[in-house]
Design an enzyme around this catalytic site. Sequence first.
Site, short mmCIF file in Angstrom:
data_model
loop_
_atom_site.label_atom_id
_atom_site.label_comp_id
_atom_site.label_asym_id
_atom_site.label_seq_id
_atom_site.Cartn_x
_atom_site.Cartn_y
_atom_site.Cartn_z
N ASP A 101 0.80 -1.07 -0.02
CA ASP A 101 0.32 0.41 0.04
C ASP A 101 0.77 1.77 -0.27
O ASP A 101 0.34 2.43 0.38
CB ASP A 101 -0.98 0.11 1.32
N LYS A 160 2.11 2.04 -4.82
CA LYS A 160 2.45 1.59 -6.41
C LYS A 160 1.27 2.05 -7.58
O LYS A 160 1.73 1.81 -8.36
CB LYS A 160 2.70 0.01 -6.25
N GLY A 218 -4.62 -4.42 -3.55
CA GLY A 218 -5.48 -3.05 -3.91
C GLY A 218 -4.83 -2.12 -4.61
O GLY A 218 -4.22 -1.54 -3.52
N HIS A 219 -5.21 -1.63 -5.79
CA HIS A 219 -4.37 -0.90 -6.15
C HIS A 219 -4.87 1.07 -6.39
O HIS A 219 -6.22 0.10 -7.11
CB HIS A 219 -3.53 -0.95 -7.16
N THR A 220 -5.19 2.13 -6.16
CA THR A 220 -6.33 2.91 -5.80
C THR A 220 -5.63 3.70 -7.30
O THR A 220 -4.22 4.53 -6.53
CB THR A 220 -6.18 3.31 -4.85
N GLN A 240 1.82 -5.98 -3.25
CA GLN A 240 2.36 -5.72 -1.98
C GLN A 240 3.63 -5.17 -1.35
O GLN A 240 3.81 -4.65 -2.20
CB GLN A 240 2.73 -7.33 -1.76
N LEU A 288 3.21 12.61 0.86
CA LEU A 288 4.46 13.62 2.08
C LEU A 288 3.34 13.99 2.52
O LEU A 288 4.02 14.55 3.51
CB LEU A 288 5.59 14.07 0.99
N SER A 327 -0.41 13.59 -3.55
CA SER A 327 -1.83 13.84 -3.95
C SER A 327 -2.09 12.35 -4.25
O SER A 327 -1.33 11.68 -5.22
CB SER A 327 -2.17 14.99 -4.40
P1 GDP Z 1 -0.75 -0.01 -3.37
O1 GDP Z 1 -1.34 -0.96 -3.05
O2 GDP Z 1 0.28 0.03 -3.13
O3 GDP Z 1 -1.07 0.49 -4.79
O4 GDP Z 1 -1.89 1.38 -2.71
P2 GDP Z 1 -3.17 1.87 -2.01
O5 GDP Z 1 -3.47 2.16 -3.54
O6 GDP Z 1 -3.80 1.18 -1.83
O7 GDP Z 1 -2.77 2.79 -0.93
C1 GDP Z 1 -2.04 4.19 -1.15
C2 GDP Z 1 -3.10 5.33 -1.62
O8 GDP Z 1 -2.94 6.25 -1.28
C3 GDP Z 1 -4.63 5.01 -2.61
O9 GDP Z 1 -5.69 5.62 -2.06
C4 GDP Z 1 -4.02 6.17 -3.76
O10 GDP Z 1 -5.17 7.12 -3.98
C5 GDP Z 1 -3.41 7.36 -1.85
N1 GDP Z 1 -2.06 7.80 -2.56
C6 GDP Z 1 -1.39 7.51 -3.65
N2 GDP Z 1 0.10 8.76 -3.25
C7 GDP Z 1 -0.91 9.38 -2.42
C8 GDP Z 1 0.09 10.94 -2.29
O11 GDP Z 1 0.99 10.84 -2.39
N3 GDP Z 1 -0.60 11.67 -1.56
C9 GDP Z 1 -2.17 10.83 -0.72
N4 GDP Z 1 -2.40 11.48 0.17
N5 GDP Z 1 -2.01 9.93 -1.09
C10 GDP Z 1 -1.52 9.19 -1.36
P1 IMO Z 2 -1.13 -4.46 -2.15
O1 IMO Z 2 -0.35 -4.73 -3.53
C1 IMO Z 2 -1.00 -4.60 2.17
C2 IMO Z 2 -0.64 -8.86 3.98
C3 IMO Z 2 -1.99 -9.17 4.63
C4 IMO Z 2 -1.92 -9.93 5.56
C5 IMO Z 2 -0.22 -10.90 5.12
C6 IMO Z 2 -1.14 -12.12 3.92
O2 IMO Z 2 -2.54 -3.38 -2.17
O3 IMO Z 2 0.10 -3.74 -1.55
P2 IMO Z 2 -3.01 -13.38 2.65
O4 IMO Z 2 -3.96 -12.49 1.73
O5 IMO Z 2 -2.05 -12.08 0.87
O6 IMO Z 2 -2.23 -13.95 2.55
O7 IMO Z 2 -2.23 -12.28 3.57
O8 IMO Z 2 -0.03 -10.11 3.42
N1 IMO Z 2 -0.92 -8.68 2.29
C7 IMO Z 2 -1.01 -7.08 2.16
N2 IMO Z 2 -1.17 -5.97 3.16
N3 IMO Z 2 -1.16 -4.86 0.93
C8 IMO Z 2 -1.24 -5.10 0.42
O9 IMO Z 2 -1.30 -5.49 -1.31
C9 IMO Z 2 -1.48 -6.65 1.08
N4 IMO Z 2 -1.52 -8.25 0.37
C10 IMO Z 2 -1.20 -9.25 1.83
O10 IMO Z 2 -2.87 -7.66 5.25
O11 IMO Z 2 -0.68 -9.20 6.55
MG MG Z 3 -2.96 -1.92 -1.90
#
Ligand code: GDP
Ligand code: IMO
Ligand code: MG
Length: 440
Positions: free
Chosen positions: A13, A16, A40-42, A224, A332, A415
Amino acid sequence: MKNIVVVGSQWGDEGKGKIVDWLSDQADVVVRFQGGHNAGHTLVIDGKTYKLKLLPSGIVRPNKVSIIGNGVVVDPWALLDEIKQIGKQGVRVDESNLILSEAATLIMPFHKEMDEIREDAAGKGKIGTTRRGIGPAYEDKAGRRSIRVMDLRSETNLDSRLENVLQHHNAIRKGLGKKIYKKTELKKQLLEIAPKILRFARPVWKKISEYKDKKAKILFEGAQGILLDVDHGTYPYVTSSNTVAGAAAIGSGCGPDTINYVLGITKAYTTRVGEGPFPTELTDKIGKMLGTRGKEFGTVTSRERRCGWFDGVLVRQTIKMSGINGIALTKLDVLDELDEIKVCIGYELEGENIDYLPAAVEDQLKVKPIYKNYEGWKSSTKGIRNFDSLPDKAKVYVTELEDFIGAKICSISTSPERDDTILIENPFDNAEKRSGHWNI
Ligand code: GDP
Ligand code: IMO
Ligand code: MG
């Protein structure tokens, strides 16, 4: 060649999805190589939010090819659902922009159930998985009894694969007093979706080799983070795949020389979702504030993410473990209102100072962070797109992080919006500079 692997340098999270989407403007092909719909990528583009799990984050851009490699575990029902959902947002997914490896392992309903059964039975000792069946599916892959995408092509093959895998699972299920799976029922369900999945199925290794010949730019998208890697992470509180950059070659079927540059995505603080060690975790109001400002809720499970200070020791370590060449620093802006910001620069373990995270989980739980304090900049960095416009104290924070972790910060995200990013060095130019380094 100018190929980049993007990996998370913390516990996932890191942002990415945003960075892969932003970089994919310059790429021709985006490849997922491990994990599954635990990711989960947003992405936020012009105020519109897209949530991706299995589909590579390049999918939202027209004229880019997205590939799901052999290293990914694919729940076929989840994939079809995701394609449907994103279709409702106006993103077209068809054979022209999605390729699925015929060698990818399928996640079956009994994998998800097994994940749940184990987590429920473990009580306090649970891993805190996403309960999507990821671990059990990878176990069957290593156990050589998986059903793979290509098996959907033949009813006879499906019969023998199902027999094999159900022999194993039904024996365990019987022991646990759970319902027994019937081959015919599962086969019917699989044959129903087979044509919808098989339209995307190709030999991915061959496709990537063709793209290489055409000198296409390939962006590999890790899921991850390195601290969740099954070998290098905080085992057993990890996922069941290798999340380091080297997995890109294995999980897509190309050699390591395809990778020219590794970009680590790093949050300006630290989060973790699920159980396990977290030395810089903040359970006080600052931790809460980071969670609220950073909207730190899981994309997949909606769980609250645990929040803490930036851990320089961990990131310095994951940079080395994954061969990260440069960093994209994210979020940041979430630190904007803090009076004081701390960065972990070492640990104390039973009276001794150490400069790395020890391997044993028991020690990882015991280490106490040693902090360096920074004055907060107390002004908004949200949406800033050039380095000079950052407050001086934010510049100090970023520059000192860079020195401590030992990798160049290439960009800073301010952001969730696609273009709210400060570009310092273009990762694709760096990839080109490093191309051919395998031959040096
Ligand atoms: P990922 O799993 O690495 O793709 O990350 P996620 O999407 O699960 O979580 C990152 C969250 O931070 C998402 O809700 C993004 O929209 C948000 N995000 C990404 N970059 C920034 C940033 O620079 N600032 C803020 N405030 N939010 C961000
Ligand atoms: P992204 O790609 C954050 C964590 C779970 C748990 C551990 C094992 O969005 O960064 P699993 O279901 O993979 O067997 O769970 O890994 N986990 C993540 N934490 N971001 C993820 O993906 C994750 N995918 C798995 O919360 O601790
Ligand atoms: Mg994620």
